[in-house]
Design a protein around this motif. Sequence first.
Motif, PDB file in Angstrom:
ATOM      1  N   LEU A 183      57.354  10.224  49.383  1.00  0.00           N
ATOM      2  CA  LEU A 183      58.092   9.109  48.792  1.00  0.00           C
ATOM      3  C   LEU A 183      58.894   9.604  47.595  1.00  0.00           C
ATOM      4  O   LEU A 183      58.344  10.223  46.679  1.00  0.00           O
ATOM      5  N   GLU A 184      60.200   9.328  47.599  1.00  0.00           N
ATOM      6  CA  GLU A 184      61.074   9.745  46.508  1.00  0.00           C
ATOM      7  C   GLU A 184      61.891   8.550  46.017  1.00  0.00           C
ATOM      8  O   GLU A 184      62.519   7.855  46.814  1.00  0.00           O
ATOM      9  N   VAL A 185      61.862   8.322  44.713  1.00  0.00           N
ATOM     10  CA  VAL A 185      62.680   7.294  44.074  1.00  0.00           C
ATOM     11  C   VAL A 185      63.440   7.966  42.932  1.00  0.00           C
ATOM     12  O   VAL A 185      62.824   8.519  42.022  1.00  0.00           O
ATOM     13  N   LYS A 186      64.759   7.907  42.987  1.00  0.00           N
ATOM     14  CA  LYS A 186      65.589   8.570  41.975  1.00  0.00           C
ATOM     15  C   LYS A 186      66.552   7.569  41.357  1.00  0.00           C
ATOM     16  O   LYS A 186      67.186   6.787  42.060  1.00  0.00           O
ATOM     17  N   ILE A 187      66.634   7.595  40.034  1.00  0.00           N
ATOM     18  CA  ILE A 187      67.536   6.715  39.289  1.00  0.00           C
ATOM     19  C   ILE A 187      68.542   7.585  38.549  1.00  0.00           C
ATOM     20  O   ILE A 187      68.168   8.412  37.717  1.00  0.00           O
ATOM     21  N   ASP A 188      69.811   7.391  38.857  1.00  0.00           N
ATOM     22  CA  ASP A 188      70.883   8.235  38.328  1.00  0.00           C
ATOM     23  C   ASP A 188      71.881   7.385  37.548  1.00  0.00           C
ATOM     24  O   ASP A 188      72.474   6.462  38.099  1.00  0.00           O
ATOM     25  N   ASN A 189      72.068   7.718  36.292  1.00  0.00           N
ATOM     26  CA  ASN A 189      73.019   7.002  35.441  1.00  0.00           C
ATOM     27  C   ASN A 189      74.248   7.836  35.120  1.00  0.00           C
ATOM     28  O   ASN A 189      75.013   7.483  34.221  1.00  0.00           O
ATOM     29  N   GLN A 190      74.455   8.938  35.853  1.00  0.00           N
ATOM     30  CA  GLN A 190      75.562   9.825  35.533  1.00  0.00           C
ATOM     31  C   GLN A 190      76.645   9.855  36.616  1.00  0.00           C
ATOM     32  O   GLN A 190      77.827  10.019  36.306  1.00  0.00           O
ATOM     33  N   ARG A 191      76.252   9.702  37.872  1.00  0.00           N
ATOM     34  CA  ARG A 191      77.195   9.890  38.967  1.00  0.00           C
ATOM     35  C   ARG A 191      78.272   8.814  39.013  1.00  0.00           C
ATOM     36  O   ARG A 191      79.414   9.084  39.358  1.00  0.00           O
ATOM     37  N   ASP A 192      77.898   7.582  38.688  1.00  0.00           N
ATOM     38  CA  ASP A 192      78.842   6.463  38.757  1.00  0.00           C
ATOM     39  C   ASP A 192      79.090   5.928  37.353  1.00  0.00           C
ATOM     40  O   ASP A 192      78.153   5.728  36.580  1.00  0.00           O
ATOM     41  N   ALA A 193      80.347   5.687  37.035  1.00  0.00           N
ATOM     42  CA  ALA A 193      80.696   5.242  35.676  1.00  0.00           C
ATOM     43  C   ALA A 193      80.366   3.778  35.442  1.00  0.00           C
ATOM     44  O   ALA A 193      80.276   3.338  34.286  1.00  0.00           O
ATOM     45  N   VAL A 202      62.154  17.339  32.006  1.00  0.00           N
ATOM     46  CA  VAL A 202      60.697  17.173  31.907  1.00  0.00           C
ATOM     47  C   VAL A 202      60.130  17.035  33.311  1.00  0.00           C
ATOM     48  O   VAL A 202      60.501  16.131  34.059  1.00  0.00           O
ATOM     49  N   HIS A 203      59.240  17.941  33.650  1.00  0.00           N
ATOM     50  CA  HIS A 203      58.539  17.890  34.941  1.00  0.00           C
ATOM     51  C   HIS A 203      57.053  17.731  34.651  1.00  0.00           C
ATOM     52  O   HIS A 203      56.434  18.615  34.048  1.00  0.00           O
ATOM     53  N   THR A 204      56.476  16.599  35.043  1.00  0.00           N
ATOM     54  CA  THR A 204      55.088  16.327  34.711  1.00  0.00           C
ATOM     55  C   THR A 204      54.484  15.362  35.731  1.00  0.00           C
ATOM     56  O   THR A 204      55.163  14.927  36.661  1.00  0.00           O
ATOM     57  N   VAL A 205      53.209  15.030  35.540  1.00  0.00           N
ATOM     58  CA  VAL A 205      52.549  14.054  36.407  1.00  0.00           C
ATOM     59  C   VAL A 205      53.108  12.669  36.097  1.00  0.00           C
ATOM     60  O   VAL A 205      53.228  12.274  34.937  1.00  0.00           O
ATOM     61  N   ASP A 206      53.457  11.942  37.139  1.00  0.00           N
ATOM     62  CA  ASP A 206      54.017  10.608  36.950  1.00  0.00           C
ATOM     63  C   ASP A 206      52.927   9.605  36.581  1.00  0.00           C
ATOM     64  O   ASP A 206      51.759   9.785  36.911  1.00  0.00           O
ATOM     65  N   ARG A 207      53.325   8.542  35.906  1.00  0.00           N
ATOM     66  CA  ARG A 207      52.439   7.418  35.571  1.00  0.00           C
ATOM     67  C   ARG A 207      53.300   6.281  35.057  1.00  0.00           C
ATOM     68  O   ARG A 207      54.428   6.501  34.589  1.00  0.00           O
ATOM     69  N   ALA A 220      70.236   9.287  31.330  1.00  0.00           N
ATOM     70  CA  ALA A 220      69.022   9.810  31.944  1.00  0.00           C
ATOM     71  C   ALA A 220      69.108   9.739  33.452  1.00  0.00           C
ATOM     72  O   ALA A 220      69.768   8.862  34.020  1.00  0.00           O
ATOM     73  N   GLU A 221      68.442  10.671  34.105  1.00  0.00           N
ATOM     74  CA  GLU A 221      68.226  10.645  35.546  1.00  0.00           C
ATOM     75  C   GLU A 221      66.727  10.734  35.772  1.00  0.00           C
ATOM     76  O   GLU A 221      66.072  11.676  35.299  1.00  0.00           O
ATOM     77  N   VAL A 222      66.170   9.756  36.450  1.00  0.00           N
ATOM     78  CA  VAL A 222      64.727   9.631  36.585  1.00  0.00           C
ATOM     79  C   VAL A 222      64.351   9.800  38.052  1.00  0.00           C
ATOM     80  O   VAL A 222      64.715   8.972  38.884  1.00  0.00           O
ATOM     81  N   ASP A 223      63.634  10.865  38.369  1.00  0.00           N
ATOM     82  CA  ASP A 223      63.238  11.145  39.747  1.00  0.00           C
ATOM     83  C   ASP A 223      61.720  11.070  39.874  1.00  0.00           C
ATOM     84  O   ASP A 223      60.991  11.704  39.096  1.00  0.00           O
ATOM     85  N   THR A 224      61.258  10.289  40.848  1.00  0.00           N
ATOM     86  CA  THR A 224      59.840  10.227  41.190  1.00  0.00           C
ATOM     87  C   THR A 224      59.682  10.801  42.583  1.00  0.00           C
ATOM     88  O   THR A 224      60.205  10.256  43.549  1.00  0.00           O
ATOM     89  N   ILE A 225      58.948  11.913  42.686  1.00  0.00           N
ATOM     90  CA  ILE A 225      58.744  12.587  43.968  1.00  0.00           C
ATOM     91  C   ILE A 225      57.245  12.709  44.184  1.00  0.00           C
ATOM     92  O   ILE A 225      56.585  13.579  43.609  1.00  0.00           O
ATOM     93  N   GLY A 226      56.703  11.798  44.996  1.00  0.00           N
ATOM     94  CA  GLY A 226      55.256  11.772  45.173  1.00  0.00           C
ATOM     95  C   GLY A 226      54.560  11.463  43.864  1.00  0.00           C
ATOM     96  O   GLY A 226      54.859  10.478  43.199  1.00  0.00           O
ATOM     97  N   SER A 227      53.641  12.331  43.458  1.00  0.00           N
ATOM     98  CA  SER A 227      52.899  12.118  42.216  1.00  0.00           C
ATOM     99  C   SER A 227      53.557  12.782  41.020  1.00  0.00           C
ATOM    100  O   SER A 227      53.019  12.733  39.906  1.00  0.00           O
ATOM    101  N   ALA A 246      56.878  13.516  38.340  1.00  0.00           N
ATOM    102  CA  ALA A 246      58.088  12.989  37.715  1.00  0.00           C
ATOM    103  C   ALA A 246      58.974  14.163  37.327  1.00  0.00           C
ATOM    104  O   ALA A 246      58.498  15.142  36.741  1.00  0.00           O
ATOM    105  N   PHE A 247      60.248  14.058  37.668  1.00  0.00           N
ATOM    106  CA  PHE A 247      61.225  15.095  37.337  1.00  0.00           C
ATOM    107  C   PHE A 247      62.393  14.381  36.672  1.00  0.00           C
ATOM    108  O   PHE A 247      63.286  13.882  37.333  1.00  0.00           O
ATOM    109  N   ASP A 248      62.367  14.325  35.339  1.00  0.00           N
ATOM    110  CA  ASP A 248      63.323  13.517  34.576  1.00  0.00           C
ATOM    111  C   ASP A 248      64.279  14.408  33.793  1.00  0.00           C
ATOM    112  O   ASP A 248      63.876  15.431  33.221  1.00  0.00           O
ATOM    113  N   LYS A 249      65.541  13.985  33.752  1.00  0.00           N
ATOM    114  CA  LYS A 249      66.569  14.706  33.001  1.00  0.00           C
ATOM    115  C   LYS A 249      67.189  13.764  31.980  1.00  0.00           C
ATOM    116  O   LYS A 249      67.534  12.630  32.302  1.00  0.00           O
TER     117      LYS A 249
END
Length: 278
Positions: free
Chosen positions: A61-71, A201-206, A227-234, A236-239
């Motif tokens: 399961l992957e959920v990604k939130i991107d605030n950079q690609r679209d103005a 930041v790459h860490t355990v999601d919660r 920010a770009e917020v990615d949830t990939i399984g357990s 978190a890979f956030d930029k």
Amino acid sequence: MLLAAGPSHTLGSQNVSRVPIFAPSSHSAIPATAAALSADGAPTIVRQVASPALVPRQPVLEVKIDNQRDAFATIVSIEYGDRLGDMLETILSLKALKLNIKRAKISGRDRGVHRFYLTDDMGEKIVKSSRLEEIRLTILSSIERLHPDASDQLAWGTGGAHRGAATLRDGMAPLGVRKSGVTTQIEIREVENGLYSELVVHTVDRPGLLTDIVRILKDISLNVVSAEVDTIGSAAFDKFNVTYHGEPLDEPMQQLAINALQYYLSQMELDKEWCESY
């Protein structure tokens, strides 16, 4: 379908004849089976083999939130193999948050990515960290309700996303049950345009992780531009694109940010484990 036949053989005191072996095709989920006929003609199963390659794997399961690609919109991308369907419940959940779905791309392919272009009730991108976290947890919760087995991938376990979404606005989001296997890694990169620094930041999601990270950064006077917020399984890979007094971070500020995040994220995990054990 393969057919193998041969002469009779003796097994112990019984005479048996070799009968067809049905081997599955590359697209079949039926295991290969060999049978034997005993002396009285009754079929006897003597072997059954299931190839590991035929066992379906649960998609990540992957959920990604991107605030950079679209103005003009916040892009939410969701991927979960072929299990997402039309995502009607997720769409209704987003509408319940008073969000506008400017457009959506619902893929019908097995490995399709569903994308939603969201704005707030004023038609603006969603930039507040608490609001982004609320969107993320709402999506995870809706998918978990439809697919309970997805909770096995989430770091906080079954029900954690529901409680996190319900209590996020009160600042009391539960930390849930941490699963091992994800090591916290923090990196700061230089950006080519020289306008800001990229913090990864790459860490355990919660639940509440995004708001905690932004709060820590604000405590040391850093400004989060996007920010770009990615949830990939357990995991978190956030930029985060960050500045310090309008400038990219110099080396001392980079080290301060890394140390602060490492310290506070580890403290939060220790506090959580203490509360759970108590």
